[in-house]
Design an enzyme around this catalytic site. Structure first.
Site, short mmCIF file in Angstrom:
data_model
loop_
_atom_site.label_atom_id
_atom_site.label_comp_id
_atom_site.label_asym_id
_atom_site.label_seq_id
_atom_site.Cartn_x
_atom_site.Cartn_y
_atom_site.Cartn_z
CD GLU A 94 62.91 -53.68 39.13
OE1 GLU A 94 63.50 -53.76 40.22
OE2 GLU A 94 62.05 -52.82 38.90
CB CYS A 335 50.83 -50.73 39.12
SG CYS A 335 50.10 -52.15 38.37
#
Ligand code: SF4
Length: 347
Positions: A94, A335
């Site tokens: 990704e 994150c």
């Protein structure tokens, strides 16, 4: 027996130059080839129309060129987009594009999966598949930027993987991104984020480019850090601190200490006192990241008043501090939220 073709994505700018020299080409061809591969995103050699036909044929015989396909694009309400890329061997990774006005930051992956096993991270829980090649990193950034219709102004190696466990390829990727005929991103706008792999920090300090360094700390108490980040147990905090201080002396650059704030885990008074002691007195910058929800973990975000208290305690001790504003949380693009969903769900 004829040699198997090499993946063109395995070559950094120096490797591309060598490959062209071996094919009897003058040095300016490297700039042309790099511009086709990563600037104009040519899908094959045949379409590189300003290269001689014989060179295009030689390249096609000696190298494979396989840009990844976008399997999925998710769009956040705040403009962030997350991409799932599939390479020719079926491996998926990704990347995330984060726009801000006419600027675009792209967070890219350096490995498919990650061997480090950090407790709060979705990628670490999915296991490790393979290292990525320099061109595979560069394509994530270039294709993300193309989808936004923008030039990438910043790129950060903060997606899946530990960049320093794939050091040479990561540096190769950064060099392709930095090259004027690659993506032309300034070296200081290219950031490598490590979870604390000390040999990698030492090597980065000797590189000629001014790439930016971020180190994930997450706790300055050894026992807590060992639990949260078991993959870096072998490099104790004391050694990490002395290596980072040495890095600032050698480079004159300020590394960022990433600190994912987890309620009740690393936001207690003892933990914050240890963080202050770790970060005070040298050229560091602490970036507090209120932890994101990750399915299957108990980690939760502290309340806003506690986050403000922690930031104030650091500032009062003279430690330069920022609190990261999260983007893309609604599409699991923040994150620690990146996964290899397709791989994981196939198991
Ligand atoms: S936080 Fe980074 S180093 Fe740790 S498991 Fe996740 S991707 Fe790997």
């Amino acid at each position: 027996m004829a040699e198997a073709p090499t993946d063109i994505a395995s070559l950094d700018p120096a490797g591309l130059a060598e490959a062209l020299t071996a094919l009897g080409q003058p040095s300016f061809r490297r700039r042309q080839l790099m511009a086709w591969l990563y600037g104009r995103l040519a899908p094959d050699f045949a379409g590189m129309t300003d290269l001689p036909a014989s060179l295009r044929e030689n390249l096609a015989n000696s190298y494979t060129l396989n840009q990844p396909d976008a399997l999925e694009v998710q769009r956040s309400s705040d403009g962030t987009r997350k991409y799932l890329w599939r390479f020719a061997d079926g491996v998926t990774v990704e990347s995330v594009g984060i726009p801000s006005g006419d600027r675009l930051t792209v967070c890219f992956s350096t490995q498919a999966g990650c061997p480090m096993g950090c407790a709060f991270c979705a990628t670490g829980r999915g296991g490790f598949t393979r290292d990525l090649l320099p061109g595979e990193m560069t394509w994530q950034v270039a294709l993300t930027a193309r989808d936004f219709g923008l030039r990438a102004s910043n790129a950060v190696a903060m997606g899946q993987g530990e960049p320093f466990q794939n050091y040479d390829a990561t540096l190769g990727g950064l060099r392709l991104m930095n090259a004027p005929d690659g993506l032309g991103i300034r070296a200081r706008h290219l950031t490598v984020s490590t979870c604390g792999v000390i040999p990698g920090i030492r090597r980065l300090a000797t590189e000629p480019e001014q790439f930016t360094l971020a180190a994930s700390l997450h706790s300055a108490v050894q026992a807590t850090r060992d639990r949260l980040m078991p993959g870096v147990k072998r490099w104790p905090l004391e050694e990490l601190k002395s290596t980072l201080i040495d890095y600032t002396h050698r480079t004159g650059r300020r590394p960022t200490l990433e600190y994912a704030l987890i309620a009740g885990e690393n936001d207690t008074p003892e933990e914050i006192a240890a963080l202050v002691a770790f970060a005070r007195g040298w050229m560091s910058h602490v970036n507090l990241i209120p932890v994101n929800p990750v399915a299957g973990t108990k980690a939760s975000r502290p309340g806003d008043p506690r986050i403000a208290q922690v930031a104030a305690a650091l500032e009062a001790a003279g430690v330069e501090t920022s609190v990261r504003t999260e983007r893309g949380t609604d599409i699991d693009a923040a994150c620690g939220q990146l996964t290899q969903r397709h791989r994981v769900s196939a198991e």
